[in-house]
Design an enzyme around this catalytic site. Structure first.
Site, PDB file in Angstrom:
ATOM      1  CE  LYS A 130     -38.674   2.180  21.525  1.00 17.63           C
ATOM      2  NZ  LYS A 130     -38.641   3.450  22.255  1.00 17.63           N
ATOM      3  CD  GLN A 148     -38.491   6.942  21.102  1.00 17.85           C
ATOM      4  OE1 GLN A 148     -39.181   5.995  21.481  1.00 17.85           O
ATOM      5  NE2 GLN A 148     -37.178   6.895  21.127  1.00 17.85           N
ATOM      6  CG  ASP A 160     -41.289   4.438  27.991  1.00 21.14           C
ATOM      7  OD1 ASP A 160     -40.440   3.592  27.692  1.00 21.14           O
ATOM      8  OD2 ASP A 160     -41.515   5.463  27.331  1.00 21.14           O
TER       9      ASP A 160
HETATM   10  N1  GUN Z   1     -35.904   7.432  23.996  1.00 20.76           N
HETATM   11  C1  GUN Z   1     -34.805   6.640  24.123  1.00 20.76           C
HETATM   12  N2  GUN Z   1     -35.106   5.541  24.856  1.00 20.76           N
HETATM   13  C2  GUN Z   1     -36.417   5.641  25.191  1.00 20.76           C
HETATM   14  C3  GUN Z   1     -37.297   4.807  25.930  1.00 20.76           C
HETATM   15  O1  GUN Z   1     -36.949   3.752  26.452  1.00 20.76           O
HETATM   16  N3  GUN Z   1     -38.573   5.267  26.058  1.00 20.76           N
HETATM   17  C4  GUN Z   1     -38.987   6.444  25.517  1.00 20.76           C
HETATM   18  N4  GUN Z   1     -40.254   6.803  25.692  1.00 20.76           N
HETATM   19  N5  GUN Z   1     -38.191   7.233  24.809  1.00 20.76           N
HETATM   20  C5  GUN Z   1     -36.915   6.835  24.657  1.00 20.76           C
END
Ligand code: GUN
Length: 299
Positions: free
Chosen positions: A53, A97, A120
């Site tokens: 990311k 995350q 998100d």
């Molecule tokens: N962990 C796995 N997928 C995601 C996501 O799309 N956002 C976040 N914040 N954590 C994750």
């Protein structure tokens, strides 16, 4: 013949639009979009996601900040970091995350992110806007937004008359996915682990979306001939054919047999996965435009 959607290719075209939007925002308003990614602890899979990311954010021309906190981080320390990122005007998107280490409570952290920086789409304000059909001012969770790009590519903007079934009811995916399909006028059923006769329900779906986390659970006889099947599962399973102790990733759909029945399918890996990061970039550049008071381009 089934059409297998190339998620990497579709994601790359989204990323190109994001880069162009970020560059024009920079040229016209002098604003550089900024994304802050927060990771707590040392789960290797989460670190791999977060690194890609942050890397992609740089490639898009964003200011990209990664905060890596130790597993012992307290709820208060995490809250202070989110609060400082909320106050930082150079940051337009904040992603914490998940999952967090067990001693931390994710919900108050997520709800403390400013809704306009919640790339998100997990804040109740954004979930509520999606639920009430306001797609113009809110931010939508990245994986369902990405899955929806595939659905629109196959069926267009208007899903009137089409039946959609979503298996899975998580806040991160199942619920927002169902809302997006409903917003596009599909007739939507949400199925989950307690649904009876799941196969019968799935067989009615013109659009079947699987997000259960069970390797190859969706069999060919659960699929309506000619259906579009979107596989959101990412499951690591043993792969003795690759050598002893080796593993591979598979989806929630039994791909080979399903390919004989479906008209359109997404593969795992290389389907929805690459779209999640692309849509995170899209949400960040959208948030940056809104913060600068500049009309948001179509991504
Ligand atoms: N962990 C796995 N997928 C995601 C996501 O799309 N956002 C976040 N914040 N954590 C994750």
């Amino acid at each position: 013949m089934v059409e297998v959607i190339d998620g990497k290719q579709v994601a790359a075209s989204v990323v190109e639009s994001v880069k162009a939007a970020a560059a024009s925002l920079g040229n016209e308003s002098g604003v550089q979009a900024g994304l802050a990614v927060v990771i707590v602890g040392d789960d290797p899979a989460s670190h791999a996601y977060v690194n890609s990311k942050s890397k992609m954010a740089k490639e898009c021309g964003f200011k990209s900040v990664q905060h890596t906190l130790p597993s012992e981080t307290t709820q208060e320390e995490l809250a202070r970091l989110v609060s400082s990122l909320n106050a930082d005007t150079s940051i337009h998107g904040i992603l914490v995350q998940l999952p967090l280490p067990k001693h931390l409570n994710a919900e108050p952290v997520i709800q403390s992110i400013l809704p306009e920086k919640d790339v998100d789409g997990l804040h109740i304000v954004n979930a509520g806007k999606l639920a009430t059909g306001d797609l113009e001012t809110g931010l939508v969770s990245c994986t369902p937004a990405g899955a929806m790009v595939f659905v629109r590519r196959t069926h267009g903007e208007d899903l009137s008359g089409l039946t959609a079934v979503v298996i899975g009811r998580s806040n991160l995916f199942g619920k927002p996915m169902a809302q997006l399909l409903l917003n596009a006028h599909a007739t939507v059923t949400m199925a989950h682990s307690r649904t009876k006769d799941l196969g019968d329900i799935c067989r009615a779906a013109d659009i079947l979306v699987a997000a259960v986390g069970r390797p190859r659970m969706v069999k060919a006889d659960w699929i309506k001939p000619g259906a579009t099947v979107i596989d959101v599962g990412i499951n690591r399973v043993p792969a003795p054919e690759k050598g002893e102790g080796r593993t591979k990733l598979v989806g929630d759909v039994a791909f080979e047999e399903a390919a004989d029945v479906a008209a359109v399918m997404t593969p795992v890996p290389g389907g929805v996965g690459p779209m999640t990061i692309a849509m995170l970039m899209a949400n960040t550049v959208i948030a940056a435009h809104r913060a600068a008071g500049v009309r948001v381009p179509k991504i």
